[in-house]
Each structure stands twice: as C-alpha cells, then as structure tokens.
Design a protein around this motif. Sequence first.
Motif, PDB file in Angstrom:
ATOM      1  N   LEU A 196       5.448  19.629   7.206  1.00 62.99           N
ATOM      2  CA  LEU A 196       6.092  20.145   8.410  1.00 62.99           C
ATOM      3  C   LEU A 196       6.469  21.617   8.258  1.00 62.99           C
ATOM      4  O   LEU A 196       6.385  22.391   9.217  1.00 62.99           O
ATOM      5  N   ALA A 197       6.880  22.008   7.035  1.00 61.97           N
ATOM      6  CA  ALA A 197       7.304  23.392   6.824  1.00 61.97           C
ATOM      7  C   ALA A 197       6.119  24.360   6.769  1.00 61.97           C
ATOM      8  O   ALA A 197       6.186  25.476   7.292  1.00 61.97           O
ATOM      9  N   LYS A 198       5.004  23.911   6.152  1.00 65.30           N
ATOM     10  CA  LYS A 198       3.879  24.802   5.923  1.00 65.30           C
ATOM     11  C   LYS A 198       2.666  24.498   6.796  1.00 65.30           C
ATOM     12  O   LYS A 198       1.704  25.276   6.822  1.00 65.30           O
ATOM     13  N   GLY A 199       2.702  23.354   7.481  1.00 61.91           N
ATOM     14  CA  GLY A 199       1.572  22.990   8.318  1.00 61.91           C
ATOM     15  C   GLY A 199       0.363  22.510   7.538  1.00 61.91           C
ATOM     16  O   GLY A 199      -0.758  22.502   8.064  1.00 61.91           O
ATOM     17  N   VAL A 200       0.579  22.105   6.281  1.00 61.24           N
ATOM     18  CA  VAL A 200      -0.517  21.668   5.416  1.00 61.24           C
ATOM     19  C   VAL A 200      -0.147  20.332   4.784  1.00 61.24           C
ATOM     20  O   VAL A 200       0.920  20.190   4.194  1.00 61.24           O
ATOM     21  N   LEU A 201      -1.036  19.344   4.923  1.00 60.23           N
ATOM     22  CA  LEU A 201      -0.823  18.016   4.349  1.00 60.23           C
ATOM     23  C   LEU A 201      -1.741  17.856   3.138  1.00 60.23           C
ATOM     24  O   LEU A 201      -2.952  17.700   3.282  1.00 60.23           O
ATOM     25  N   PRO A 202      -1.187  17.897   1.907  1.00 67.97           N
ATOM     26  CA  PRO A 202      -2.035  17.759   0.721  1.00 67.97           C
ATOM     27  C   PRO A 202      -2.486  16.320   0.536  1.00 67.97           C
ATOM     28  O   PRO A 202      -1.740  15.378   0.792  1.00 67.97           O
ATOM     29  N   SER A 203      -3.719  16.138   0.085  1.00 69.44           N
ATOM     30  CA  SER A 203      -4.264  14.793  -0.089  1.00 69.44           C
ATOM     31  C   SER A 203      -5.077  14.698  -1.368  1.00 69.44           C
ATOM     32  O   SER A 203      -5.864  15.590  -1.691  1.00 69.44           O
ATOM     33  N   LEU A 204      -4.895  13.585  -2.075  1.00 68.12           N
ATOM     34  CA  LEU A 204      -5.727  13.263  -3.236  1.00 68.12           C
ATOM     35  C   LEU A 204      -6.894  12.366  -2.831  1.00 68.12           C
ATOM     36  O   LEU A 204      -7.741  12.051  -3.662  1.00 68.12           O
ATOM     37  N   HIS A 205      -6.915  11.950  -1.573  1.00 66.42           N
ATOM     38  CA  HIS A 205      -8.064  11.197  -1.059  1.00 66.42           C
ATOM     39  C   HIS A 205      -9.210  12.171  -0.810  1.00 66.42           C
ATOM     40  O   HIS A 205      -9.082  13.108  -0.018  1.00 66.42           O
ATOM     41  N   HIS A 206     -10.333  11.949  -1.496  1.00 65.67           N
ATOM     42  CA  HIS A 206     -11.509  12.812  -1.368  1.00 65.67           C
ATOM     43  C   HIS A 206     -12.711  11.976  -0.949  1.00 65.67           C
ATOM     44  O   HIS A 206     -12.900  10.875  -1.470  1.00 65.67           O
ATOM     45  N   PRO A 207     -13.562  12.489  -0.040  1.00 62.75           N
ATOM     46  CA  PRO A 207     -13.354  13.673   0.799  1.00 62.75           C
ATOM     47  C   PRO A 207     -12.346  13.375   1.907  1.00 62.75           C
ATOM     48  O   PRO A 207     -11.943  12.227   2.096  1.00 62.75           O
ATOM     49  N   LEU A 208     -11.985  14.404   2.635  1.00 60.98           N
ATOM     50  CA  LEU A 208     -10.931  14.255   3.630  1.00 60.98           C
ATOM     51  C   LEU A 208     -11.303  13.304   4.758  1.00 60.98           C
ATOM     52  O   LEU A 208     -10.414  12.742   5.408  1.00 60.98           O
ATOM     53  N   ASP A 209     -12.579  13.118   5.001  1.00 62.38           N
ATOM     54  CA  ASP A 209     -12.985  12.223   6.089  1.00 62.38           C
ATOM     55  C   ASP A 209     -13.267  10.791   5.609  1.00 62.38           C
ATOM     56  O   ASP A 209     -13.695   9.953   6.386  1.00 62.38           O
ATOM     57  N   LYS A 210     -13.015  10.523   4.336  1.00 52.48           N
ATOM     58  CA  LYS A 210     -13.243   9.179   3.794  1.00 52.48           C
ATOM     59  C   LYS A 210     -12.190   8.208   4.331  1.00 52.48           C
ATOM     60  O   LYS A 210     -10.991   8.473   4.252  1.00 52.48           O
ATOM     61  N   LEU A 211     -12.634   7.097   4.898  1.00 55.91           N
ATOM     62  CA  LEU A 211     -11.709   6.103   5.434  1.00 55.91           C
ATOM     63  C   LEU A 211     -11.160   5.226   4.313  1.00 55.91           C
ATOM     64  O   LEU A 211     -11.886   4.842   3.398  1.00 55.91           O
ATOM     65  N   PHE A 212      -9.862   4.912   4.396  1.00 52.03           N
ATOM     66  CA  PHE A 212      -9.250   4.035   3.405  1.00 52.03           C
ATOM     67  C   PHE A 212      -8.268   3.100   4.102  1.00 52.03           C
ATOM     68  O   PHE A 212      -7.733   3.416   5.179  1.00 52.03           O
ATOM     69  N   PRO A 213      -7.990   1.932   3.509  1.00 53.55           N
ATOM     70  CA  PRO A 213      -7.059   0.987   4.123  1.00 53.55           C
ATOM     71  C   PRO A 213      -5.617   1.392   3.872  1.00 53.55           C
ATOM     72  O   PRO A 213      -5.271   1.915   2.808  1.00 53.55           O
ATOM     73  N   THR A 214      -4.777   1.151   4.846  1.00 59.79           N
ATOM     74  CA  THR A 214      -3.357   1.446   4.724  1.00 59.79           C
ATOM     75  C   THR A 214      -2.579   0.450   5.561  1.00 59.79           C
ATOM     76  O   THR A 214      -3.144  -0.244   6.416  1.00 59.79           O
ATOM     77  N   VAL A 215      -1.276   0.349   5.336  1.00 56.16           N
ATOM     78  CA  VAL A 215      -0.475  -0.661   6.024  1.00 56.16           C
ATOM     79  C   VAL A 215       0.986  -0.225   6.038  1.00 56.16           C
ATOM     80  O   VAL A 215       1.444   0.490   5.141  1.00 56.16           O
TER      81      VAL A 215
END
Length: 301
Positions: free
Chosen positions: A157-176
């Motif tokens: 929210l402060a920097k407008g950047v969401l860091p992710s260890l999920h690679h690549p960024l468009d890779k779908l993964f399950p969440t709940v």
Amino acid sequence: MFVIFGAAGPVGRMSATVLRRAGREVRAVVRHVEQGAPLAAIGCEIAVADLNDAASLVRALDDAHAVQMLCPVPRAHDDPAAAMRQTIDASVAALRAARPPHVLALSDYGAEHPHGTGITTLFHYLETQLRGIDAQLTFLRAAEHMHKWARVLPMALAKGVLPSLHHPLDKLFPTVAAEDVGSLAAELLLDDSRAQASPRVVSVESDRRVSALDVARTLAEVAGRPVVAHEVPRDEWTVVLRHAGLGELHTRLIVDLYDAHNAGRIDVEAHVSERRFGATSLAQALAALLTRVSDAAANAR
C-alpha cells in the motif's frame, strides 16, 4: 465435547463458532488466558495448555468426543522444524493417552511429500505420526491461506508494489480463506453420518485459482490505489526473508517451499483426496485484511 486447539486463531475461532451455533459443547484451547475472552463470550469452555507439555494437553483433552489439532510453525524459533516436531510429538503422546474417538488435523497441500517441500514436510511428519493413534483420523489439507498476504500489505500500500515468491507472476496457484478452512473443519467434525475410511483426506481451496498478478490487481481494486506485482528474483529470496526477520533455518524452509510451489509439486493429491471449495473470494479476504491493517495503524497512533 469438541476440543479445538489453536482456537484463538482465525481457523480455530471459526470452527468453535460453527460448532457452538450447532449447539455443541466446545472446549477452546488457547496458550494465554486473555485469548479466551471472545471464545467464552460465545459459550466455549476455556482451557489453557502448552502444546509442548503432554500433561497439560491430556487435561485439555478430558472427555473429548472430537478434537481439532493444530501444530503451528514457530516463526520465532531458531530451529522451527525441530520445534514443530517436538510439538507434534507431545500432541501425539497426549492423543494416545486421552484416546478421543475422532481427531481432525489441520494439514497442508503437499503433505504427501516426505522431503523437498520445505515447511510442508512438517505436515507430512504430523500426518505420519498421527497414523499411529487409535482414532478416526481426518486430515484437512488446506491450500495457501489468503491471509498470508497480510505480511506484505503495508509495503504494497505504501509503495504500490506487491512482492511475490510465486514465479512466474501469471502462474495460477490454489489459495483459501482461513475462515473457510475453519467452517469446513467443523462440518467434518460433525459428520457422523457414515463410517469413514481412516485417514480421511480432504482438500480445500477457493473455487478460483489465482496468480500474483490477480492478487495485485484485486488489492488495487479493493484499496483504490495502484498496486503492481513484483517477482522477487530467486537469488534475492534469502536476503529478503532474512531482512523480514526470519532466521536462517526458517528462511531455508520458505525457500524450499516456494521452489516446490513454482515447480508444481504443491497441489491436491487428487487420487486420495475429497475436494471441497471455500466460498470466500480473494476480494473479500483482502478487504478484511485491509480493515485489520487500517485498524492496527490507527491503534498504533
């Protein structure tokens, strides 16, 4: 008596709430007495127990018909894997002594793998150790919890950047959502309609898989400000995680976990698992997280 360990957390709190709404007696087990107040307010009996002390766990398990077992990863410990195994061993010893008829263990996608998946190997150890007790077993394997994004929300929210260890960024993964896990856990604890195979393995995720790009886009929509996803380079993971306060061994567990995620090893064990789907959307979960972050910031002023 339904005994819920970790009742102060979002999963356990929802399980206790659903069971109380169903008119069942619930003993909510917490680590500190002050955590019990909201649970007592909905009619739960409160027990304080140390998850590494088998004797206190046996007392909490007295007259239990069904038990929801949680063995959390100890974030602050120098060796979280060794500490969690110690907790699992104490919990299993207590369950052997108390002999409740039904035990539901909160587990993880990928728990079928004995090695190479970081933190998830600890849930493999949990399931393996529980197989030795005399009880109807249910392993509720949950996908990645949506609330884990709370750790990076202030920076996003402060920097407008969401860091992710999920690679690549468009890779779908399950969440709940954690609340959906808790609600389903209560449903499974209440399910006495037919004899079940033991262990009964149930997976739960939301009805739509997402990518890091989806998370950033949804966060931007909910927060009303620009947010873009950033793929943290693999060779920077260790530095980033250590800078976030994780110890060396915990960092290795996280790195191994996301290597396994990105290689496609963390998913539903489809041929043995009953599949269930949570109703909470990513937008709903992120909106709730934003409220908590805003409330925390206001209270800190």
